[in-house]
Design a protein around this motif. Sequence first.
Motif, short mmCIF file in Angstrom:
data_model
loop_
_atom_site.label_atom_id
_atom_site.label_comp_id
_atom_site.label_asym_id
_atom_site.label_seq_id
_atom_site.Cartn_x
_atom_site.Cartn_y
_atom_site.Cartn_z
N ALA A 144 11.90 146.49 -45.72
CA ALA A 144 13.08 147.35 -45.65
C ALA A 144 14.25 146.63 -46.28
O ALA A 144 14.22 145.43 -46.50
N GLY A 145 15.28 147.39 -46.55
CA GLY A 145 16.48 146.80 -47.15
C GLY A 145 17.20 145.92 -46.15
O GLY A 145 16.93 145.95 -44.95
N PRO A 146 18.13 145.12 -46.63
CA PRO A 146 18.88 144.24 -45.75
C PRO A 146 19.81 145.03 -44.85
O PRO A 146 20.15 146.17 -45.15
N PRO A 147 20.19 144.44 -43.71
CA PRO A 147 21.10 145.13 -42.82
C PRO A 147 22.39 145.52 -43.54
O PRO A 147 22.89 144.79 -44.39
N ALA A 148 22.91 146.69 -43.16
CA ALA A 148 24.14 147.15 -43.79
C ALA A 148 25.31 146.31 -43.31
O ALA A 148 25.44 146.02 -42.13
N GLY A 149 26.16 145.93 -44.23
CA GLY A 149 27.33 145.14 -43.86
C GLY A 149 28.40 146.02 -43.25
O GLY A 149 28.55 147.19 -43.57
N ALA A 150 29.16 145.46 -42.33
CA ALA A 150 30.26 146.20 -41.71
C ALA A 150 31.20 145.22 -41.06
O ALA A 150 30.85 144.09 -40.75
N ALA A 151 32.39 145.65 -40.88
CA ALA A 151 33.36 144.80 -40.18
C ALA A 151 32.89 144.60 -38.74
O ALA A 151 32.31 145.48 -38.13
N SER A 152 33.18 143.42 -38.18
CA SER A 152 32.65 143.07 -36.86
C SER A 152 33.19 143.99 -35.77
O SER A 152 32.54 144.17 -34.75
N GLN A 153 34.35 144.58 -35.99
CA GLN A 153 34.91 145.43 -34.95
C GLN A 153 34.32 146.84 -34.96
O GLN A 153 34.59 147.63 -34.07
N ASP A 154 33.48 147.16 -35.95
CA ASP A 154 32.90 148.49 -36.06
C ASP A 154 31.43 148.48 -35.66
O ASP A 154 30.76 147.46 -35.74
N ALA A 155 30.94 149.67 -35.26
CA ALA A 155 29.50 149.80 -35.06
C ALA A 155 28.80 149.53 -36.38
O ALA A 155 29.25 149.98 -37.43
N HIS A 156 27.71 148.78 -36.34
CA HIS A 156 27.04 148.42 -37.58
C HIS A 156 25.55 148.19 -37.36
O HIS A 156 25.10 147.90 -36.25
N VAL A 157 24.78 148.36 -38.42
CA VAL A 157 23.34 148.15 -38.39
C VAL A 157 23.05 146.65 -38.40
O VAL A 157 23.59 145.91 -39.22
#
Length: 446
Positions: free
Chosen positions: A30-43
């Motif tokens: 599978a693809g790599p985890p989606a990046g997101a700011a730490s304060q947001d819900a993220h994969v």
Amino acid sequence: MSPHATGRLPVRRSVAAGVPFAVIAALVAAGPPAGAASQDAHVVRTATLGDIPLGTFSNALLPGTVDDDRGIDLGGIGSDIYPAGRKGEFWTVTDRGPNGQIKVAGTKRRTFPVPGFDPAIVKIRVSGDTVKVLDAIPITTSSGKAVTGLSNQAGRDEAPYSYDASTPVSYNANGLDTEGIVRAQDGSFWLVDEYGPSLVHVSARGRVLTRYVPKGLNLTGADYPVVEALPAVLLHRKINRGFEGLAQLPGGDLVMALQSPLSLPDGDAGDASRTTRLLRFSPKKKAVTAEYAYRFDPVNVVDPSEDDTSELKISSVVAVGGDRLLVEERTDKAARLQLVKLGRSANILGGPYDDDTTSPSLEQLDDPAAAGVAVLDKRLVVDLGKVKGVPGKIEGIARVDHDTLALINDNDFGMTDGAGAFDAQGRLVDSGIETTVTYVRLPHGI
């Protein structure tokens, strides 16, 4: 999933234990985890199920049920997901199997390309970026035969047809369109079904113990006990929109969610409505003990790309302590999770809106709360449509820990609608949509 994949692995069956199982390495990256700011819900993790031929899988559980899988791989296990106890392990359930729609002479026909397919409970493990099948349990009748996923009743359910919509297929009173799943303390399972709609109690080995259906359904010919224990108003469920969500509260009670508003007094009213229903069932009393009105947000709030209210659905409900639930409002492209509490004051069971002659119906009320109906209060927990890396058509949600959810999508067995779903040789033209389990971390927990 390629219908012509090589190296497809066999399913094994345990003879000593008497319980069918599969130990299948699914080696699809599978693809790599989606990046997101730490304060947001993220994969934080995505894992994918590899190619397992549907015929091999099904025939290992119930030999001879599938004579031709038409190049279809195992899929559809994303109807629901429930923790199995060990880290990374979950129980899942298939729906009724590969199915689609083809328009013939201006009318859509429901196709069942693999009519012998039997819905199954599937135990999986998320390991790195791979979803592995650990165990599989076929759902069977009292005499041990496949229940199948075929439509139950002519005139009430969609007429079943062959893969190309040219030949009628027989109805089957045993058929189940299974969706939600939970496991009881005694090892048995509870499932919900869209046809009845019904609540189904299944033994640890997959045998249907009891199917609870609405009063007045008059389902005859089933090879298992059928009990009319649910409110008769549920007979007005939309076609293919019965029960889809199922949760088990800490005390053992079950909560079932109707996928969509009832067609009361007719289909147009149901399509325009934003009010559906949750029901509470006591396994001890074998009865519904409460009913709740649940109000969807406007469809363009749930999914900014959608303007058709009839696309709103509840696909998953998750118990999160006490009488609290996470409720998934979704379209096929977006989903939002709401937190609700099932208070006694919100119980509408046995009231005027369980009478299908009440006018206006619950579904027709533009503002049920203003009309004096107790509607469940809700609070938005996360908008999954705004979380990068979450696939479409999420149908199952499980709680991993205080701040992490596991999501599973329904890939529809790689099928699409229309005459182009199969090639000239009757083999699947795969959609390329995979079954994935996606972990989402919530910054503030639940």
